[in-house]
Enzyme design. Sequence first.
Site, mmCIF file in Angstrom:
data_model
loop_
_atom_site.group_PDB
_atom_site.id
_atom_site.type_symbol
_atom_site.label_atom_id
_atom_site.label_comp_id
_atom_site.label_asym_id
_atom_site.label_seq_id
_atom_site.Cartn_x
_atom_site.Cartn_y
_atom_site.Cartn_z
ATOM 1 N N GLY A 108 37.808 31.498 35.532
ATOM 2 C CA GLY A 108 38.350 32.798 35.937
ATOM 3 C C GLY A 108 38.914 32.777 37.345
ATOM 4 N N GLY B 169 41.376 35.519 38.784
ATOM 5 C CA GLY B 169 40.971 36.931 38.853
ATOM 6 C C GLY B 169 40.800 37.398 40.295
ATOM 7 C CD GLN B 170 38.878 42.667 43.088
ATOM 8 O OE1 GLN B 170 38.058 42.912 42.210
ATOM 9 N NE2 GLN B 170 39.074 43.463 44.110
ATOM 10 C CG LEU B 171 34.808 38.531 43.098
ATOM 11 C CD1 LEU B 171 33.544 38.732 42.275
ATOM 12 C CD2 LEU B 171 34.453 38.107 44.513
ATOM 13 C CG ASP C 30 42.111 32.526 34.905
ATOM 14 O OD1 ASP C 30 41.657 33.169 35.862
ATOM 15 O OD2 ASP C 30 42.229 33.018 33.755
ATOM 16 C CE1 TYR D 145 31.060 44.878 35.412
ATOM 17 C CE2 TYR D 145 32.084 42.924 34.502
ATOM 18 C CZ TYR D 145 31.584 43.622 35.582
ATOM 19 O OH TYR D 145 31.599 43.055 36.829
ATOM 20 C CE LYS E 193 29.772 40.173 34.900
ATOM 21 N NZ LYS E 193 30.072 38.741 35.140
HETATM 22 C C1 VAH Z 1 34.368 46.801 37.881
HETATM 23 N N1 VAH Z 1 34.987 45.738 39.995
HETATM 24 O O1 VAH Z 1 34.815 47.830 38.337
HETATM 25 C C2 VAH Z 1 34.081 45.668 38.865
HETATM 26 C C3 VAH Z 1 32.662 45.787 39.375
HETATM 27 C C4 VAH Z 1 30.980 47.306 40.397
HETATM 28 C C5 VAH Z 1 32.322 47.198 39.833
HETATM 29 O O2 VAH Z 1 31.764 45.336 38.447
HETATM 30 O O3 VAH Z 1 34.147 46.658 36.709
#
Ligand code: VAH
Length: 315
Positions: free
Chosen positions: A6, A9-11, A32, A137, A141
């Site tokens: 990834g 991506g942003q991170l 990626d 999501y 996690k």
């Molecule tokens: C999101 N930027 O918005 C991520 C993050 C805490 C937010 O997990 O899904």
Amino acid sequence: KILITGSGGQLGTALRKALIDKYGKDVVIATDLVPKSDEFGNIDVLDATDQKGLDKIVEEQNVTQIYHLAAILSANGEANPVRTWDINLKSWLNVLEAARKYNVGRVFFPSSIAVFGTTANKVGTSQTEYLDPLTVYGISKASGEQWGNYYFSKYGVDVRSLRYPGVIGHESLPGGGTTDYAVEIYHKAINNEAYTCYLSESTSLPMIFMPDAIRATLELMDAPKEKIKTRTSYNINGLSFTPKEIVDSIRKWYPNFSIQYSPDFRQEIAESWPSSINDSQAQQDWNWSAHYQLDDISNEMITELLKKQDLLRQA
Ligand code: VAH
């Protein structure tokens, strides 16, 4: 070698640069779904749900660290819940299995404040709150954290993890998160455009500026093993603010910046999350502390985005 999934991506974009700065371009294998090449080198194609493709890289390249950044984020993830679960968990289990089979030294798992739900205290949310996440999501996690802890205790895989707040950075446009407004708003401000915010003005969320998020990641991964007391995931905090507070900060640079609020489905997601985070265990265990406050963030975001705009104009 250090493998990043990834990486686009942003991170992933910022972490790739930080790891190249720290270890050198030849040590970092950035991957990626979409290939890319730039002044930092190549991003090779790897679908992290492809176990054979992942194993091949880990075994042949003698990978000693894996940063698993590939995932579908909170807002986009709600469009197709079962697919989000499949992709987020299949890729993570592929990484854990590869780490076990090929003795990878350290594995990083990005968790999120999205693991918290409506049961958790909203203010100063602690490390040990009960997790009842309300997005796929967040569910992926929260269970990903348990899998990391399992591979550590059963196989000794050195898994380390952070529950990132909303990450703000100028390196790339974020994709599909609920906290993305705090990045989009700066892009609008420097173009003297009005911004329509999809959260209400008083919605406080925990956030972190990219340099703090990257430093936390590297400090966690560099910490001596015996200092890591939590193998699910550490709360870390940068700061908390509301859309109104970020607008007031931006107006110190753009006094006429105009905003309107039009909450959408992401309002409900944001309201299920903490409004501020307690990260005292990260402070105790590996000396974590954030540096950036809101006006520092605005100053750096505006400066860097204007620089990029000038570069684009000259190109
Ligand atoms: C999101 N930027 O918005 C991520 C993050 C805490 C937010 O997990 O899904």
